[in-house]
Design an enzyme around this catalytic site. Structure first.
Site: not given
Ligand code: NAD
Length: 419
Positions: A59, A104-106
């Site tokens: 994201v 962001a992050k994943g």
């Protein structure tokens, strides 16, 4: 315990700060949703020869101030809403520190403990391949988070480089941060989040003339963040009297040596049954008499019941989003200071930024240089949040959020919105 939706929590914190500092409605609308949400399903060959399908997320919340930046989580409870919340917190964390990155992050929804190292390598490489050009050193830069580490980042970097082509292979090194030193990581990155937490604690103690030597603390989550924070804090003379992780909680009122405990956890996978400690229930852990509490596990571990039980003088949020908004007023009414996540655990992204700069310039900074820069940045940001909270008479989370979103709003104001 049942937990709230992390994204609803992130939204609630954002709305509160946006109201407090009268954020323009356009910026409020933009920041209330991530810019991009990517979901990839990819098959991986297991050691048995069978194939298994994995679900991965990335994201990208906002990149107005610089490339998207944020960790990769491997955990069986990963959801899109959790990743969305974590991505938004990254945007606010970077802007709070005035680091030229967005957020962001994943993650991948699976339990890494159930897989062999060779399977973890194939899962990581296949995920990186599936992300393709959605990540990149000038576009979106992952880092370690829960369930991932320097080795995971090196596999990601190596896979990305393999597809970047010979000409841009070495300029691709900065596609991830939190790498091992041998593969182009930075001195001080592994301990950076814990070190940043301790900078916050020493600043808090200095402001209140509180003596850390002889103080007590407890830590929830003894992974990268929790173990480094405990080891660095122990050097001040403070004593860890309780600690817990995914498997259970242990205590010893006479103190637990975090250095030896870290070696034990590396061997056994948990703090449980560590010699010289006794097992305690989760409820008893939260009710332990201590000066400092460092939550360093997962989000929303501190609900109303935990807030009522807590006896600490200060909570320093090592984890992202560990406090439920319904628990926060209880904590503040009890006179417990709360140093919010986007300030307390920001040492990690600060040194990730230094790693990225070193990669970009083909430089290697020594540990002293990194530590000096980190200390200066943490103290400066801590002071800014403290001054804002005092002058505007608000809680520290709102203060930190207002500084951050104020900076983002200023940039939107000057750049305008295309077309
Ligand atoms: P990690 O995987 O190294 O450690 C996580 C720890 O939490 C482990 O000890 C695990 O056993 C424990 N844990 C997991 N589930 C738990 C549960 N239900 N109850 C109690 N303990 C539990 O992860 P980490 O990198 O140390 O990250 C911890 C937190 O800090 C996360 O919220 C992460 O987003 C945040 N954070 C990490 C960094 C970083 O640089 N690694 C930076 C900023 C914030």
């Amino acid at each position: 315990m049942t937990k709230a939706n992390p994204y609803a929590v992130a939204q609630q914190q954002f709305e509160k700060a946006a109201d407090f500092c009268s954020l323009p409605s356009t910026v409020r609308q933009i920041l209330s949703q991530p810019k991009n949400e990517l979901i990839v399903n990819f098959p991986v060959k297991m050691d048995s020869g069978d194939y298994k399908l994995f679900k991965g997320y990335r994201v990208q919340h906002n990149n107005l101030r610089g490339p998207y930046k944020g960790g990769i989580r491997y955990h069986h409870e990963v959801t899109l809403d959790e990743i969305k919340a974590l991505a938004a917190w990254m945007t606010f964390k970077c802007a709070l520190h005035d680091i030229p990155f967005g957020g962001a992050k994943g993650g991948i929804k699976f339990n890494p403990r159930d897989y062999s190292p060779t399977e973890l390598e194939r899962i990581t490489r296949r995920f990186t391949h599936a992300l393709g050009n959605n990540i990149g050193p000038e576009h979106d830069i992952p880092a370690p988070d829960v369930g991932t580490n320097g080795q995971t980042m090196v596999w990601m970097m190596d896979t990305y480089m393999a597809f970047a082509g010979a000409v841009s292979e070495h300029t691709s090194r900065g596609v991830v941060t939190g790498k091992t030193l041998a593969a182009g990581g930075s001195h001080g990155r592994e301990a950076a989040t814990g070190q940043g937490i301790v900078h916050c604690i020493t600043e808090w103690a200095r402001d209140r003339r509180f003596e850390l030597n002889g103080a007590t603390f407890m830590v929830q989550g003894f992974g990268n963040v929790g173990s480094h924070a405990a080891k660095i804090l122990a050097r001040t003379g403070a004593s860890m009297v309780a600690v817990g992780d995914w498997k259970g909680y242990v205590a010893n009122p006479d103190g637990i040596n975090p250095f030896k405990l870290a070696e034990y956890v590396a061997r056994t996978g948990s703090v449980v049954d560590y010699p010289g400690t006794h097992a305690i229930a989760r409820e008893a852990f939260f009710a332990t008499e201590v000066d400092i509490f460092i939550p360093a596990a997962l989000e929303l571990e501190i609900g109303v019941a935990e807030a009522k039980a807590l006896k600490a003088k200060v909570i320093v949020e090592g984890a992202n989003g560990p406090t439920d908004p319904s628990a926060e007023p209880i904590i503040l009414e009890k006179g417990i200071a709360l140093i919010p996540d986007i300030l307390a655990n920001s040492g990690g992204v600060a040194v990730s930024y230094y790693e990225w700069l070193q990669n970009k310039r083909s430089e290697v900074w020594d540990l002293e240089e990194v530590e000096e820069k980190l200390a200066k940045r943490m103290k400066r940001t801590y002071l800014a949040v403290s001054e804002f909270a005092t002058s505007r008479k608000c809680d520290w989370r709102t203060a930190a959020m207002c500084i951050s979103i104020g900076r983002i709003a200023k940039a939107y104001g000057e750049r305008g919105i295309f077309p």
